[in-house]
Design an enzyme around this catalytic site. Structure first.
Site, short mmCIF file in Angstrom:
data_model
loop_
_atom_site.label_atom_id
_atom_site.label_comp_id
_atom_site.label_asym_id
_atom_site.label_seq_id
_atom_site.Cartn_x
_atom_site.Cartn_y
_atom_site.Cartn_z
N THR A 1 0.56 -4.72 4.02
CA THR A 1 0.07 -5.59 5.12
C THR A 1 -0.88 -6.65 4.33
O THR A 1 -0.50 -7.83 4.24
CB THR A 1 -0.75 -5.01 6.30
OG1 THR A 1 0.12 -4.00 6.71
CG2 THR A 1 -1.00 -5.94 7.24
N VAL A 2 -1.87 -6.25 3.72
CA VAL A 2 -3.00 -7.15 3.00
C VAL A 2 -2.23 -7.95 1.84
O VAL A 2 -2.36 -9.03 1.70
CB VAL A 2 -4.14 -6.59 2.68
CG1 VAL A 2 -5.12 -7.22 2.04
CG2 VAL A 2 -4.87 -5.73 3.89
N ASP B 1 -14.23 5.09 7.24
CA ASP B 1 -14.19 3.71 6.88
C ASP B 1 -15.62 2.93 7.28
O ASP B 1 -15.81 2.19 6.27
CB ASP B 1 -13.24 3.07 7.65
CG ASP B 1 -12.61 1.68 7.53
OD1 ASP B 1 -12.18 1.15 6.59
OD2 ASP B 1 -13.24 0.59 8.39
N LYS C 1 -18.06 0.97 4.33
CA LYS C 1 -18.57 -0.66 4.55
C LYS C 1 -20.06 -0.69 4.82
O LYS C 1 -20.60 -1.60 4.14
CB LYS C 1 -17.75 -1.01 5.86
CG LYS C 1 -16.22 -1.12 5.72
CD LYS C 1 -15.60 -1.51 6.96
CE LYS C 1 -14.01 -1.74 7.00
NZ LYS C 1 -13.20 -1.96 8.13
N LYS D 1 -13.00 -0.64 0.21
CA LYS D 1 -14.17 -0.29 0.19
C LYS D 1 -14.59 1.13 0.03
O LYS D 1 -15.72 1.41 -0.54
CB LYS D 1 -14.55 -0.56 2.23
CG LYS D 1 -13.23 0.31 2.79
CD LYS D 1 -12.74 -0.24 3.82
CE LYS D 1 -11.97 -1.62 3.29
NZ LYS D 1 -11.03 -2.23 4.15
N GLU E 1 -15.13 -9.56 -0.91
CA GLU E 1 -15.65 -10.19 0.55
C GLU E 1 -14.56 -9.32 1.53
O GLU E 1 -15.30 -9.01 2.61
CB GLU E 1 -15.38 -11.55 0.48
CG GLU E 1 -15.73 -12.20 2.01
CD GLU E 1 -17.35 -12.00 2.27
OE1 GLU E 1 -18.03 -12.67 1.61
OE2 GLU E 1 -17.46 -11.25 3.12
N1 HSE Z 1 -8.88 0.57 9.31
C1 HSE Z 1 -9.95 -0.46 9.45
C2 HSE Z 1 -10.14 -0.89 10.94
C3 HSE Z 1 -9.40 -1.80 8.79
O1 HSE Z 1 -9.76 -0.38 11.79
O2 HSE Z 1 -11.16 -1.86 11.13
C4 HSE Z 1 -9.44 -1.56 7.40
O3 HSE Z 1 -10.84 -1.03 6.92
#
Ligand code: HSE
Length: 423
Positions: free
Chosen positions: A13-14, A193, A197, A97, A121
């Site tokens: 996707t990215v 996740d 971050k 991340k 970023e």
């Molecule tokens: N899976 C993450 C989210 C996005 O749901 O925010 C990518 O880090």
């Protein structure tokens, strides 16, 4: 005009979003893209398939490539690939991340040694510009506090639980159908996740290396409809909050867990998959940045923005500018969860005995916990009662001791949930 030559690792996707945005930019040329499956049909107009490779080392070893964009994710093989790229003199733009949280120290050390720039970023809050602003425009500040919603999947699930009274399982299923949550949702719903971050963000905000291993982490899988209902009754919303703060003695408190957030608080109003970051610093005061934390286009906005910063920087200076270097030699002194102070929400299942509330009150008192609100709504069909307590600011270890003591009483059947509260 000399074009900056880039290689991309990861074309999901990215990666596809980055490719599409780069088609609109003149001074950057994509030389190679490393993919998992070279035979996969791709729905991209005028796509030159000869730039694809299924060997990512061909990207990091290509002498023609100036910058490696890594959007594949995960620690392996990304760590080896990026170390090779740095050793080969290539600058890095990454959205990874997990890799930065776990192996950032080694990557940044190597990058410094080789005079290489790593920009990231997109690794924190997708499309929201936060890393570069903290490093540059906000660098006059002493940032002392971060409170943030950094995971869109869990924010979506909790929003649906609040708005449509869905169970956690049903809301998760909806999030999976819409492509927010993955088939194995552990990384998002258990708070991993968000913890990657906040470790990256608090490291640059507090200028000390915050270790991922010392971040307390709790996900949202234990949030039940009765917690959502009690939160609503008491004027709160439940959110997965990633927070960091510098305490008066200089120690650092960084954690990820669900919280009851007062309805009037700005973070309580951030819904669905949106992310939001509230920073407190001197002299700026309080700052809130809200926006899309994931998705092809918002993430590509950050990746390509980093690339354009690099392009202009490499044109003007042979050495990285200070704000593009990550150099945190001082290690943060991170406190344990037991030493933190919070307001608490405690949901207790008690027998319908005279004096059950008295027992709860007495045990709280004995453990230095002052109750600010107590709520019971009738008696359950099984002759138990759900008693919800909100405390004033208390020490976590005192609260844990009180809960253990409550469970020894015949009148207390279970502690259904313990959550922290943000007013
Ligand atoms: N899976 C993450 C989210 C996005 O749901 O925010 C990518 O880090």
């Amino acid at each position: 005009m000399e074009k900056l030559k880039v290689g991309i690792i990861g074309f999901g996707t990215v990666g596809t979003g980055v490719y599409k945005v780069l088609q609109t930019i003149d001074n950057i040329e994509i030389k190679k893209i490393a993919v998992k499956n070279i035979n996969k049909k791709r729905n991209i107009e005028n796509f030159d398939e000869t730039i694809l490779t299924n060997d990512a080392f061909q990207v990091v070893n290509d002498p023609d490539i100036d910058v490696v964009i890594e959007v594949a994710g995960g620690v392996n093989p990304a760590f080896d690939l990026l170390k090779t790229a740095i050793n080969n003199g290539k600058h890095i733009v990454t959205a990874n991340k997990e890799l930065l949280a776990k192996e950032g120290s080694e990557l940044f050390r190597l990058a410094k040694e080789k005079n290489i720039i790593i920009l990231y970023e997109a690794a924190v809050a997708g499309g929201i510009p936060i890393i570069m602003p903290v490093k540059t425009t906000l660098s006059a500040n002493k940032i002392t506090k971060i409170a943030a919603i950094l995971n869109g999947t869990t924010n979506y699930i909790l929003t649906k639980m609040h708005e449509q009274n869905l169970s956690y399982d049903t809301a998760l299923k909806q999030a999976q159908e819409l492509g927010y949550a993955e088939t194995d949702p552990t990384g998002d719903v258990e708070g991993y996740d968000a913890s990657y971050k906040i470790s990256i963000l608090s490291t640059i905000a507090f200028n000390k290396k915050v270790s991922i291993d010392k971040i307390y982490r709790e996900g949202i899988t234990n949030i039940k409809p009765q917690d959502i209902q009690s939160a609503k009754d008491l004027g709160y919303r439940i959110k997965l909050i990633a927070m960091g703060q510098v305490l008066e003695d200089g120690k650092i408190d960084v954690r990820v867990h669900p919280m009851l957030v007062a309805k009037k608080h700005l973070l309580a109003k951030v819904n669905n998959a949106t992310n939001s970051i509230m920073l407190t610093g001197y002299p700026v005061g309080e700052l809130v940045l809200t926006g899309p934390g994931a998705g092809a286009e918002p993430t590509a906005s950050s990746v390509v923005g980093d690339l354009l910063i690099l392009a202009s920087e490499l044109k003007t200076s042979p050495c990285p500018l200070p704000q593009t270097v990550c150099n945190h030699e001082e290690i943060a002194d991170q406190i344990e969860i037991g030493d933190t102070y919070n307001d608490y929400y405690i949901s207790i299942n008690a027998s319908n005995n005279p004096g059950a509330i008295g027992i709860i009150g007495t045990i709280c008192g004995k453990n230095n916990i002052s109750i600010s609100t107590i709520m019971q709504k009738g008696i359950n069909p099984d002759n138990t009662a759900q008693i919800v307590v909100i405390t004033e600011k208390s020490k976590e270890s005192d609260v844990q001791n009180a809960l253990k003591e409550m469970l020894k009483s015949d009148s207390i059947k279970n502690i259904d949930n313990l959550l922290r509260v943000m007013n």
